[in-house]
Scaffold this motif. Structure first.
Motif, mmCIF file in Angstrom:
data_model
loop_
_atom_site.group_PDB
_atom_site.id
_atom_site.type_symbol
_atom_site.label_atom_id
_atom_site.label_comp_id
_atom_site.label_asym_id
_atom_site.label_seq_id
_atom_site.Cartn_x
_atom_site.Cartn_y
_atom_site.Cartn_z
ATOM 1 N N GLN A 80 0.740 -1.043 0.002
ATOM 2 C CA GLN A 80 -0.084 -0.110 0.045
ATOM 3 C C GLN A 80 0.921 1.093 0.196
ATOM 4 N N ALA A 81 1.930 1.049 0.691
ATOM 5 C CA ALA A 81 2.838 2.402 0.779
ATOM 6 C C ALA A 81 3.579 2.607 -0.516
ATOM 7 N N LYS A 118 2.216 1.878 -3.603
ATOM 8 C CA LYS A 118 1.465 2.369 -4.429
ATOM 9 C C LYS A 118 1.045 3.750 -4.186
ATOM 10 N N SER A 119 0.902 4.110 -2.778
ATOM 11 C CA SER A 119 0.930 5.661 -2.470
ATOM 12 C C SER A 119 1.947 6.495 -2.930
ATOM 13 N N MET A 132 2.038 7.078 -6.576
ATOM 14 C CA MET A 132 0.935 8.148 -6.654
ATOM 15 C C MET A 132 1.231 9.616 -6.588
#
Length: 136
Positions: free
Chosen positions: A47-48, A50-51, A54
């Motif tokens: 998740q980190a 992907k963030s 972004m």
């Protein structure tokens, strides 16, 4: 009175066997907890990632926005002053922004102290070892 199955087992099994069983159970529990932690950390890392991707995309889009706004300002000023002078004005504005950001960043960097307590503690190690050697 009836004994529960665990009371019967405790009565019929040696203390060493019971301790061995408890140790195995604790070991199994610890392995399972470690596997759970690994899975959770792996999911959090994904998740980190992907963030971070972004944020990188947002930074690139912001850079392009500033670039095209600068070109628009250059063209807009070009109608009033000519392209050479308008390019120089836009470049000077960006140089001033860059200098201000550099100065503030340098000032903030000078405030960074690192790990002063750790450094102080590590400096005390040789003295402590010397004192222990002298006491022998």
């Amino acid at each position: 009175m009836t004994d529960t199955p665990s009371e019967q087992k405790a009565a019929n099994t040696s203390l060493g066997d019971l301790l061995g069983e408890v140790t195995r159970d604790l070991s199994t529990l610890m392995r399972q907890e470690l596997e759970l932690a690994k899975a959770e950390l792996k999911q959090s890392a994904a998740q980190a990632g992907k963030s971070a991707g972004m944020f990188a995309g947002a930074g690139y889009a912001g850079h392009l926005t500033v670039l095209f706004l600068s070109i628009a300002a250059w063209w807009g000023l070009g109608y009033l002053l000519g392209n050479g002078w308008s390019a120089l004005i836009v470049a000077v504005v960006w140089a001033i922004v860059g200098f201000i950001l550099y100065s503030r960043g340098r000032g903030e960097l000078k405030k960074v102290k690192g790990a002063p307590q750790t450094v102080d503690t590590l400096k005390e190690f040789p003295d402590t070892l010397k004192r222990n050697e002298e006491n022998r």
